[in-house]
Scaffold this active site. Sequence first.
Site, PDB file in Angstrom:
ATOM      1  N   ARG A 101       0.828  -1.052  -0.741  1.00 52.46           N
ATOM      2  CA  ARG A 101       0.110   0.340   0.167  1.00 52.46           C
ATOM      3  C   ARG A 101       0.718   0.845   0.187  1.00 52.46           C
ATOM      4  NH1 ARG A 101      -3.946   0.892   4.567  1.00 52.46           N
ATOM      5  NH2 ARG A 101      -1.763   1.049   6.098  1.00 52.46           N
ATOM      6  N   LYS A 195      -2.598   7.249   1.185  1.00 52.62           N
ATOM      7  CA  LYS A 195      -1.726   7.457   2.592  1.00 52.62           C
ATOM      8  C   LYS A 195      -1.143   8.481   2.235  1.00 52.62           C
ATOM      9  CE  LYS A 195      -1.543   4.858   7.016  1.00 52.62           C
ATOM     10  NZ  LYS A 195      -3.003   5.084   7.690  1.00 52.62           N
ATOM     11  N   GLU A 228     -15.613   6.832   6.770  1.00 55.83           N
ATOM     12  CA  GLU A 228     -14.842   5.822   7.326  1.00 55.83           C
ATOM     13  C   GLU A 228     -14.316   7.250   8.472  1.00 55.83           C
ATOM     14  OE1 GLU A 228     -10.744   6.022   4.793  1.00 55.83           O
ATOM     15  OE2 GLU A 228     -11.060   7.989   4.401  1.00 55.83           O
TER      16      GLU A 228
END
Length: 346
Positions: A101, A195, A228
């Site tokens: 990721r 991220k 989220e």
Amino acid sequence: MEASNSRSNETGAIGNGSETDLKVHVFSSSFELLEKLHEKWSLKKKPYPAMYSSIFGGIITDPAMMMIPIDDHMVHRGHGVFDTAIILNGHLYELDAHIDRFLRSAAKAKISPPFPRSVLQSILIQLTAVSELKKGTLRYWLSAGPGDFLLTPSGHGNSAFYAVAIDDDFSQCKEGVKAITSTVPIKTPQFATMKSVNYLPNVLTKMEAEEKGAFASIWVDEEGYVAEGPNVNVAFITKEKELILPCFDKVLSGCTALRLLALAPKLVEDGKLKSVGTANLTVEEAKDAAEMMFVGSTLPVLPIISWDDQPIGDGRVGELTMALSDLLWDDMVSGSEIERIPVPYT
């Protein structure tokens, strides 16, 4: 006047007297500065036993020297990405998934790593070994790098890799918490699925929740679907005993959330759950769930017992929530070697 100046110099404080009387201390050498930095850490337990910096070209164990250049584009432009992994019982949990990721985020942020994937992983394993931590977190960053204060890094083009081992205590969460709906605008999918270090919206939505006595806020997208939390995913168990997580097309695909989806079918086999999957849920549908939880690396599952002061289910921690928590925690502690990379401590 001398006393006032001396006091300001010793404490580093500004505003103890007339601002016109202030004389800012000038460090005469790097040795004097280092001595000052060591004073800061001399009476403290080392929360960061080890750090790696590609700028220094190695691992640092002196917390006074764990620094990032001020002209690093991650610092002054927010041009950087990060990820994290759990250190538990001498293993790094799901490091491979987190690095994957990490590199996807780097590609979206247009940052090329200074090393290939195998070298990045080796550095992180060696850093964990040097830290001698048996329990904690490993956090790492890829930055566009230092070199200037321009908007883009085109002038130098040298990315930087940083990592730090953090002495962090965590345990399985068994008490329920409250959540609220965030009023902070949600990130667009382009940035929500990356991220990056641009976490100001996340910070503000977390602060908003804490100011209202809740653990965290929950974002709802422009179509009215649940998204989220600030640094966690959310999951629901419907009254029909279906485990549902919001689709990952507009939110960060949490490694722990994905692991939960992989483990939860065991509860289907046992007849405790009817099904497991992802779907778009409206706020109304979500608040009508029998159970609700936050899902994240160090939790790994945190029960939610109320949302916007409305009880979820019967307002108590649910049995299925804890069954899912047990699945994840057991996997972290004694899961397969595919998920747990052993650290060669010396």
